[in-house]
Design a protein around this motif. Structure first.
Motif, PDB file in Angstrom:
ATOM      1  N   HIS A  97      -0.008   9.352   6.405  1.00 55.49           N
ATOM      2  CA  HIS A  97       0.807   9.728   7.565  1.00 55.49           C
ATOM      3  C   HIS A  97       0.161   9.229   8.858  1.00 55.49           C
ATOM      4  CE1 HIS A  97       4.090  12.090   5.985  1.00 55.49           C
ATOM      5  NE2 HIS A  97       3.266  12.777   5.215  1.00 55.49           N
ATOM      6  N   GLU A 136      -2.270  11.673   1.167  1.00 55.37           N
ATOM      7  CA  GLU A 136      -0.970  11.675   1.832  1.00 55.37           C
ATOM      8  C   GLU A 136      -1.130  11.892   3.333  1.00 55.37           C
ATOM      9  OE1 GLU A 136       3.464  13.697   1.350  1.00 55.37           O
ATOM     10  OE2 GLU A 136       1.745  14.541   0.282  1.00 55.37           O
ATOM     11  N   ARG A 161       7.010   6.034  -0.530  1.00 54.32           N
ATOM     12  CA  ARG A 161       7.280   7.468  -0.364  1.00 54.32           C
ATOM     13  C   ARG A 161       8.736   7.795  -0.658  1.00 54.32           C
ATOM     14  NH1 ARG A 161       6.574   9.831   4.805  1.00 54.32           N
ATOM     15  NH2 ARG A 161       6.677  11.823   3.732  1.00 54.32           N
ATOM     16  N   LYS A 169       5.748   3.587   3.369  1.00 56.96           N
ATOM     17  CA  LYS A 169       7.044   4.199   3.660  1.00 56.96           C
ATOM     18  C   LYS A 169       8.025   3.942   2.523  1.00 56.96           C
ATOM     19  CE  LYS A 169      10.551   4.475   7.311  1.00 56.96           C
ATOM     20  NZ  LYS A 169      10.958   3.948   8.651  1.00 56.96           N
TER      21      LYS A 169
END
Length: 215
Positions: A120, A116, A95, A92
């Motif tokens: 998630h 990616e 990102r 997190k």
């Protein structure tokens, strides 16, 4: 893409592990056509220590922040984080700054579409796990309270039955680690007697104090 290769090993395995990690990363970088701009390491550092709290880890973050590299690669998840939940937190953070991270054991590379997507999924699972931990912790503490054991984060010589202390003792008996227990208490919304979050060191001190008082 320019990447930083990050290695973490224990002292007794340093020679063989370092060599093996370098070989895997070099082959991965060649296949992905990435340029390794630096090799950074933290020998004999626990995976429970945050990346920013490690000497090599701080340099990784500095290089990424200075745009000297666009990502970091490790051979295994535990080289970067203590578990999947902690790794989700790292993902997190990365990102938000548009940095990529690759872990070869999970075949995750957030610079790719598939990587990616997997990231998630991991973050969603980590969020679910945190909520489950919070529910279990609240239920366990409620049961201790129902049994008439008074609440208290810091045990005294006359009261070793504090609700949180009992929970910590129970979880240690079940084999839970200090970091895991601290995370469970925080997720359940509990604070120390000073109003702070629980840390592994906080839990360790409580365990030691209880053991000393009961000796």
């Amino acid at each position: 893409m320019k990447v930083v290769a990050y290695l973490r090993v224990s002292t007794d395995q340093q020679d063989t592990s370092m060599s093996a990690q370098r070989d895997l990363i070099e082959r991965w970088a060649a296949y992905r056509e990435h340029d390794i701009v630096a090799w950074l390491s933290d020998p004999d550092v626990s995976g429970g220590t945050g990346l920013a709290d490690r000497e090599g880890g701080r340099e990784v973050l500095r290089m990424l922040g200075a745009k000297e590299a666009q990502g970091v690669v490790v051979t295994k998840l535990d080289r970067l984080s203590r578990d999947v939940a902690d790794f989700a937190t790292v993902l997190k953070q990365f990102r938000k700054k548009n940095w990529s991270v690759a872990t070869l054991d999970l075949d995750i590379d957030t610079a790719t579409t598939n990587g990616e997507m997997i990231a998630h999924v991991l973050m969603a699972l980590a969020q679910w796990e945190r909520r489950q931990i919070g529910d279990r912790t609240r239920a366990a503490l409620a049961e201790l309270k129902r049994q008439g054991k008074p609440y208290g984060g810091r045990p005294s010589k006359t009261d070793l039955r504090g609700e949180v202390v009992n929970y910590i003792t129970m979880r240690r008996d079940e084999g839970a680690g200090l970091s895991q227990i601290a995370r469970e208490l925080n997720e359940a919304g509990h604070l120390t007697s000073l109003g702070n979050r629980f840390y592994p060191s906080t839990v360790a001190k409580l365990v030691e104090r209880v053991a000393a008082l009961r000796a």
